[in-house]
Scaffold this motif. Structure first.
Motif, PDB file in Angstrom:
ATOM      1  N   ARG A  42       0.848  -1.177   0.000  1.00 19.96           N
ATOM      2  CA  ARG A  42       0.000   0.000   0.000  1.00 19.96           C
ATOM      3  C   ARG A  42       0.885   1.228   0.000  1.00 19.96           C
ATOM      4  NH1 ARG A  42      -0.191   2.253   4.780  1.00 19.96           N
ATOM      5  NH2 ARG A  42       0.621   1.060   6.500  1.00 19.96           N
ATOM      6  N   VAL A  43       0.405   2.266  -0.589  1.00 18.76           N
ATOM      7  CA  VAL A  43       1.150   3.516  -0.637  1.00 18.76           C
ATOM      8  C   VAL A  43       0.557   4.428   0.424  1.00 18.76           C
ATOM      9  CG1 VAL A  43       1.737   5.500  -2.058  1.00 18.76           C
ATOM     10  CG2 VAL A  43       1.627   3.230  -3.078  1.00 18.76           C
ATOM     11  N   ASN A  44       1.382   4.817   1.382  1.00 15.90           N
ATOM     12  CA  ASN A  44       0.862   5.668   2.447  1.00 15.90           C
ATOM     13  C   ASN A  44       1.546   7.029   2.486  1.00 15.90           C
ATOM     14  OD1 ASN A  44       3.343   4.696   3.391  1.00 15.90           O
ATOM     15  ND2 ASN A  44       2.716   4.888   5.504  1.00 15.90           N
ATOM     16  N   CYS A  45       2.415   7.297   1.534  1.00 18.30           N
ATOM     17  CA  CYS A  45       3.174   8.537   1.569  1.00 18.30           C
ATOM     18  C   CYS A  45       3.434   9.029   0.151  1.00 18.30           C
ATOM     19  CB  CYS A  45       4.495   8.270   2.283  1.00 18.30           C
ATOM     20  SG  CYS A  45       5.609   9.668   2.257  1.00 18.30           S
ATOM     21  N   GLN A  46       3.128  10.288  -0.082  1.00 17.56           N
ATOM     22  CA  GLN A  46       3.415  10.909  -1.371  1.00 17.56           C
ATOM     23  C   GLN A  46       4.126  12.225  -1.104  1.00 17.56           C
ATOM     24  OE1 GLN A  46      -0.455  11.323  -3.046  1.00 17.56           O
ATOM     25  NE2 GLN A  46      -0.620   9.174  -3.601  1.00 17.56           N
ATOM     26  N   THR A  47       5.283  12.412  -1.727  1.00 15.56           N
ATOM     27  CA  THR A  47       6.060  13.628  -1.542  1.00 15.56           C
ATOM     28  C   THR A  47       6.343  14.243  -2.900  1.00 15.56           C
ATOM     29  OG1 THR A  47       7.081  12.751   0.464  1.00 15.56           O
ATOM     30  CG2 THR A  47       8.200  14.576  -0.603  1.00 15.56           C
ATOM     31  N   VAL A  48       6.130  15.540  -3.008  1.00 12.76           N
ATOM     32  CA  VAL A  48       6.410  16.256  -4.255  1.00 12.76           C
ATOM     33  C   VAL A  48       7.317  17.450  -3.968  1.00 12.76           C
ATOM     34  CG1 VAL A  48       4.303  15.558  -5.433  1.00 12.76           C
ATOM     35  CG2 VAL A  48       4.300  17.638  -4.082  1.00 12.76           C
ATOM     36  N   GLY A  49       8.207  17.708  -4.911  1.00  9.54           N
ATOM     37  CA  GLY A  49       9.131  18.822  -4.783  1.00  9.54           C
ATOM     38  C   GLY A  49      10.163  18.771  -5.886  1.00  9.54           C
ATOM     39  N   PRO A  50      11.094  19.715  -5.882  1.00 11.64           N
ATOM     40  CA  PRO A  50      12.082  19.804  -6.958  1.00 11.64           C
ATOM     41  C   PRO A  50      13.176  18.741  -6.849  1.00 11.64           C
ATOM     42  CG  PRO A  50      12.551  21.427  -5.283  1.00 11.64           C
ATOM     43  CD  PRO A  50      11.258  20.763  -4.886  1.00 11.64           C
ATOM     44  N   GLN A  51      13.905  18.547  -7.956  1.00 10.53           N
ATOM     45  CA  GLN A  51      15.092  17.700  -7.915  1.00 10.53           C
ATOM     46  C   GLN A  51      16.119  18.391  -7.037  1.00 10.53           C
ATOM     47  OE1 GLN A  51      16.321  17.163 -11.979  1.00 10.53           O
ATOM     48  NE2 GLN A  51      15.201  15.246 -12.128  1.00 10.53           N
TER      49      GLN A  51
END
Length: 144
Positions: A42-51
């Motif tokens: 299951r996917v419980n974590c999503q993180t978005v941001g720059p390289q």
């Protein structure tokens, strides 16, 4: 030629289990199969941001959305030797545990739903004279 078969069960931090079947032949080994049961993933974590680029001394902002089980953060680089990482700002509504030279695990407080934030520094040296430095990773966390 002597052959032996073994099974290894691997449990990851988010509750996944994978099974590896390895066939040992003399002094070497051959991976025969690997499984990860879909019902346990299951996917419980999503993180978005720059390289990111560790040796550029950058300050980066990321947004993380997660459930009550928390989130693992791990940093890898190409062409950079990671030397250390430290917690620059601890979270207010959970705990941040360093789990490796460049990895952390955030766990929200029990029954916490809402926003939190924390920051870590990851430092390294570039290979072949490509500089050295630290990057600051700021995380804005939302626990749902």
């Amino acid at each position: 030629m002597t052959q032996h078969s073994i099974e290894i069960r691997v449990s990851a931090e988010i509750g996944t289990v994978a099974m590896l079947r390895i066939l040992l032949v003399s002094t070497g080994f051959c991976l025969v199969s690997a499984t990860a049961p879909a019902q346990m993933l299951r996917v419980n974590c999503q993180t978005v941001g720059p390289q990111y680029h560790i040796v550029e001394n950058t300050k980066l902002d990321y947004d993380s959305l997660m459930d009550k089980n928390g989130c693992r953060y791990s940093y890898t680089t190409s062409g950079v030797t990671l030397e250390k990482s430290v917690i620059a700002k601890a979270p207010s509504n959970g705990t941040l545990t360093q789990t490796g030279i460049a990895s952390f695990f955030y766990t929200p407080k029990e029954n916490f739903i809402g926003k939190d934030n924390f920051a870590v520094y990851v430092c390294g040296t570039g290979r072949r004279g490509k500089g050295s430095g630290c990057a600051r990773f700021n995380y804005n966390v939302t626990v749902h």
